[in-house]
Design an enzyme around this catalytic site. Sequence first.
Site, PDB file in Angstrom:
ATOM      1  N   ASN A   4      34.936  19.465  20.366  1.00 61.11           N
ATOM      2  CA  ASN A   4      33.872  19.362  21.369  1.00 61.11           C
ATOM      3  C   ASN A   4      33.270  17.967  21.233  1.00 61.11           C
ATOM      4  O   ASN A   4      32.541  17.707  20.289  1.00 61.11           O
ATOM      5  CB  ASN A   4      32.830  20.456  21.095  1.00 61.11           C
ATOM      6  CG  ASN A   4      31.568  20.277  21.923  1.00 61.11           C
ATOM      7  OD1 ASN A   4      31.550  19.519  22.891  1.00 61.11           O
ATOM      8  ND2 ASN A   4      30.511  20.975  21.535  1.00 61.11           N
ATOM      9  N   TRP A   5      33.588  17.124  22.188  1.00 61.96           N
ATOM     10  CA  TRP A   5      33.118  15.729  22.091  1.00 61.96           C
ATOM     11  C   TRP A   5      31.664  15.551  22.492  1.00 61.96           C
ATOM     12  O   TRP A   5      31.130  14.459  22.362  1.00 61.96           O
ATOM     13  CB  TRP A   5      34.002  14.828  22.971  1.00 61.96           C
ATOM     14  CG  TRP A   5      35.328  14.517  22.373  1.00 61.96           C
ATOM     15  CD1 TRP A   5      35.823  14.946  21.171  1.00 61.96           C
ATOM     16  CD2 TRP A   5      36.356  13.677  22.939  1.00 61.96           C
ATOM     17  NE1 TRP A   5      37.080  14.442  20.961  1.00 61.96           N
ATOM     18  CE2 TRP A   5      37.423  13.656  22.038  1.00 61.96           C
ATOM     19  CE3 TRP A   5      36.461  12.964  24.133  1.00 61.96           C
ATOM     20  CZ2 TRP A   5      38.597  12.936  22.268  1.00 61.96           C
ATOM     21  CZ3 TRP A   5      37.619  12.251  24.376  1.00 61.96           C
ATOM     22  CH2 TRP A   5      38.674  12.234  23.450  1.00 61.96           C
ATOM     23  N   LYS A   6      31.054  16.587  23.057  1.00 62.12           N
ATOM     24  CA  LYS A   6      29.665  16.468  23.535  1.00 62.12           C
ATOM     25  C   LYS A   6      29.545  15.264  24.474  1.00 62.12           C
ATOM     26  O   LYS A   6      30.481  14.993  25.225  1.00 62.12           O
ATOM     27  CB  LYS A   6      28.705  16.390  22.343  1.00 62.12           C
ATOM     28  CG  LYS A   6      29.007  17.500  21.328  1.00 62.12           C
ATOM     29  CD  LYS A   6      27.958  17.736  20.316  1.00 62.12           C
ATOM     30  CE  LYS A   6      28.384  18.916  19.441  1.00 62.12           C
ATOM     31  NZ  LYS A   6      27.378  19.295  18.484  1.00 62.12           N
ATOM     32  N   HIS A  90      27.260  26.931  24.740  1.00 63.11           N
ATOM     33  CA  HIS A  90      27.049  26.202  23.487  1.00 63.11           C
ATOM     34  C   HIS A  90      25.555  26.188  23.179  1.00 63.11           C
ATOM     35  O   HIS A  90      24.731  26.124  24.088  1.00 63.11           O
ATOM     36  CB  HIS A  90      27.586  24.771  23.634  1.00 63.11           C
ATOM     37  CG  HIS A  90      27.568  24.026  22.330  1.00 63.11           C
ATOM     38  ND1 HIS A  90      26.440  23.411  21.849  1.00 63.11           N
ATOM     39  CD2 HIS A  90      28.534  23.837  21.397  1.00 63.11           C
ATOM     40  CE1 HIS A  90      26.721  22.860  20.674  1.00 63.11           C
ATOM     41  NE2 HIS A  90      27.977  23.109  20.374  1.00 63.11           N
ATOM     42  N   GLU A  92      23.591  23.986  22.249  1.00 60.29           N
ATOM     43  CA  GLU A  92      22.836  22.862  22.827  1.00 60.29           C
ATOM     44  C   GLU A  92      22.508  23.147  24.289  1.00 60.29           C
ATOM     45  O   GLU A  92      21.467  22.735  24.790  1.00 60.29           O
ATOM     46  CB  GLU A  92      23.634  21.557  22.662  1.00 60.29           C
ATOM     47  CG  GLU A  92      23.572  21.069  21.217  1.00 60.29           C
ATOM     48  CD  GLU A  92      24.764  20.238  20.768  1.00 60.29           C
ATOM     49  OE1 GLU A  92      25.548  19.783  21.613  1.00 60.29           O
ATOM     50  OE2 GLU A  92      24.898  20.062  19.542  1.00 60.29           O
ATOM     51  N   GLU A 162      28.804  29.823  16.185  1.00 60.22           N
ATOM     52  CA  GLU A 162      28.239  28.541  15.779  1.00 60.22           C
ATOM     53  C   GLU A 162      26.783  28.717  15.355  1.00 60.22           C
ATOM     54  O   GLU A 162      25.883  28.726  16.209  1.00 60.22           O
ATOM     55  CB  GLU A 162      28.315  27.541  16.937  1.00 60.22           C
ATOM     56  CG  GLU A 162      29.726  27.247  17.362  1.00 60.22           C
ATOM     57  CD  GLU A 162      29.853  25.818  17.867  1.00 60.22           C
ATOM     58  OE1 GLU A 162      30.733  25.108  17.394  1.00 60.22           O
ATOM     59  OE2 GLU A 162      29.036  25.420  18.723  1.00 60.22           O
ATOM     60  N   GLY A 168      25.854  19.759  13.553  1.00 60.03           N
ATOM     61  CA  GLY A 168      25.440  18.361  13.471  1.00 60.03           C
ATOM     62  C   GLY A 168      24.498  18.073  12.318  1.00 60.03           C
ATOM     63  O   GLY A 168      23.906  17.004  12.237  1.00 60.03           O
ATOM     64  N   SER A 208      29.553  21.669  11.573  1.00 59.69           N
ATOM     65  CA  SER A 208      29.862  20.753  10.474  1.00 59.69           C
ATOM     66  C   SER A 208      31.221  21.018   9.819  1.00 59.69           C
ATOM     67  O   SER A 208      31.354  20.920   8.597  1.00 59.69           O
ATOM     68  CB  SER A 208      28.744  20.757   9.426  1.00 59.69           C
ATOM     69  OG  SER A 208      27.540  20.314  10.010  1.00 59.69           O
ATOM     70  N   GLY A 229      32.639  19.437  16.301  1.00 55.25           N
ATOM     71  CA  GLY A 229      31.908  18.428  17.064  1.00 55.25           C
ATOM     72  C   GLY A 229      32.177  17.039  16.507  1.00 55.25           C
ATOM     73  O   GLY A 229      33.213  16.428  16.776  1.00 55.25           O
ATOM     74  N   GLY A 230      31.261  16.557  15.690  1.00 54.28           N
ATOM     75  CA  GLY A 230      31.302  15.184  15.175  1.00 54.28           C
ATOM     76  C   GLY A 230      32.664  14.745  14.648  1.00 54.28           C
ATOM     77  O   GLY A 230      33.151  13.656  14.991  1.00 54.28           O
TER      78      GLY A 230
HETATM   79  P1  PGA Z   1      29.438  19.666  14.570  1.00 54.23           P
HETATM   80  O1  PGA Z   1      29.288  20.386  16.007  1.00 54.23           O
HETATM   81  O2  PGA Z   1      30.852  19.875  14.120  1.00 54.23           O
HETATM   82  O3  PGA Z   1      29.112  18.219  14.833  1.00 54.23           O
HETATM   83  O4  PGA Z   1      28.443  20.321  13.664  1.00 54.23           O
HETATM   84  C1  PGA Z   1      29.937  21.586  16.283  1.00 54.23           C
HETATM   85  C2  PGA Z   1      29.643  22.008  17.690  1.00 54.23           C
HETATM   86  O5  PGA Z   1      28.503  21.838  18.150  1.00 54.23           O
HETATM   87  O6  PGA Z   1      30.531  22.526  18.420  1.00 54.23           O
END
Ligand code: PGA
Length: 246
Positions: A4-6, A90, A92, A162, A168, A208, A229-230
């Site tokens: 997930n590149w956000k 998600h 967010e 999640e 993050g 993470s 994500g990251g």
């Molecule tokens: P993260 O994000 O790996 O940066 O913690 C995961 C996500 O939000 O899908």
Amino acid sequence: MAGNWKMYKTPAETSAFFEVFRPLVAGAAHCEIVICPPFPDLAAAVESARETRILVGAQNLYWAKEGAFTGEVSGPMIRATGATHVIIGHSERRQYFGETDESVLKKTVAALDAGLTPIVCVGERLEHREAGQTEAVLCEQCSNGIAGLDAAQFAKIVIAYEPVWAIGTGKTATPEIAAEAHAVIRREMRARFGSDAAGSVRILYGGSVKPDNVKSLMAQSEIDGVLVGGASLDPVSFAKIVNFPS
Ligand code: PGA
């Protein structure tokens, strides 16, 4: 293994990512690989993933097919880019953009109608966990959201657990904590859809995930994959995650 590149990367940066990433995962036959970039990058990602096993997904959609909904993107529009997946609900989006279990359900149905595989996210916040409400929150998200699908729809979705406190933040849920939450979700799904369907739905862990913790997470039988994500922004690091068994 989904990335997930956000809100990161332009189309040019997307193509550059794939140049490096493609050969690194060319031998990975043990899993599906999905990259979910921002909308403007979908075409570049699909083009770069052509003739590979890498699939492309969006990070959101709106439930109407078309109409006067300024700023929104529909399932058929996403499907027309060649993308096959879409992340829905998600944390967010729930936290900053007012998404609810009800909108998650509507979007999941819309994604399925458009021929996309929805990756439906659930997860508790830190205050829920600290108050001992993790199980109650997961059950509520499942019963108000996913449980509204019918059996045929349920058979086509992927679920992502999640925990919001792990996203993050560098705080990964321990493999045991993640597996326990996955078991709660699966139990709820079993009650609604029966043992076979609940046993075969894939539940990804997200929060993470890094090259150095993916192996221990994937060692849990309850964890079927990861949503990253990251660490999915860097092709070398995401390839290490994809190639975790070797
Ligand atoms: P993260 O994000 O790996 O940066 O913690 C995961 C996500 O939000 O899908």
